[in-house]
Scaffold this active site. Structure first.
Site: not given
Ligand SMILES: Cc1cn([C@H]2C[C@H](O)[C@@H](COP(=O)(O)OP(=O)(O)O[C@H]3O[C@H](C)C(=O)[C@H](O)[C@H]3O)O2)c(=O)[nH]c1=O
Length: 184
Positions: A23, A28, A59, A62, A72, A119, A132, A143, A170
């Site tokens: 299939r 896991e 991205r 962070h 993570k 990361h 993740y 943050d 960023d």
């Molecule tokens: C990380 C996160 C974000 N948000 C909200 C905050 C913003 O309104 C929106 C986008 O957030 P951000 O621009 O920080 O998302 P990424 O750029 O993907 O950031 C993540 O990507 C890099 C690679 C990482 O390692 C972190 O997990 C995290 O910083 O989601 C949430 O509501 N919960 C969360 O856990």
């Protein structure tokens, strides 16, 4: 499930096995007992998923400050990423060094990024989706970030800065030498 270490203490490359049959296959993708035995007794409290439409989306880099630091466990569900983890533990002999891993649905690899590492990733295809697990809740107040293109990090992202797609946030992170709240 295979656990491979890098020449930097901390990150681990986790590769679940796949059981194929007529299939398709079954895997896991996470086991708490195997993870505890091979990585550590971490508890994941939040699962995240993000989609990046453009190839060349960056991205990161962070991290969250203590006491809201996050470990993570990252995997790619669609498309492909080059995942990057930078050691920002000031007391570490490998401070400022990084590891990379190409994560795709086909290789089913997962990168464990411990607390104390920044990361980030770059997407290698359009419409890339990652999933993740994190060991601490999102805390906007904790943050923080590190400039993805800091020459001192010498990360080979495989794209030129002008073509990278980033959030405004960023684009503004400090370089490592100016990191005000780095891990001690
Ligand atoms: C990380 C996160 C974000 N948000 C909200 C905050 C913003 O309104 C929106 C986008 O957030 P951000 O621009 O920080 O998302 P990424 O750029 O993907 O950031 C993540 O990507 C890099 C690679 C990482 O390692 C972190 O997990 C995290 O910083 O989601 C949430 O509501 N919960 C969360 O856990």
């Amino acid at each position: 499930m295979n656990f491979e270490r890098f020449d930097i203490e901390g990150p681990v490359l986790v590769t679940p096995k796949r059981i194929g049959d007529s299939r398709g296959w079954f895997s896991e993708t996470f086991r708490a007992d195997a993870f505890a035995d091979n990585v550590g007794p971490h508890t994941f409290v939040q699962h995240n998923q993000s989609m990046s439409a453009a190839k060349g989306t960056v991205r990161g880099l962070h991290f969250q400050l203590a006491p809201m630091g996050q470990g993570k466990l990252v995997r790619c569900l669609r498309g492909a990423i080059l995942d990057v983890a930078v050691d920002i533990r000031r007391s570490s002999p490998t401070f400022g060094r990084h590891v990379t891993a190409e994560l795709t649905p086909d290789n089913s690899r997962q990168l464990w990024v411990p607390e104390g590492f920044a990361h980030g990733f770059v997407t290698l295809t359009e419409d890339t989706e990652i999933f993740y697990l994190v060991t601490n809740y999102y805390s906007p107040a904790h943050d923080r970030g590190l400039a993805w293109n800091d020459p001192a990090l010498a990360i080979e992202w495989g794209l030129d800065e002008a073509s990278a797609q980033l959030s405004d946030k960023d684009r503004k992170w400090p370089v490592l030498a100016e990191l005000p709240d780095a891990y001690i």
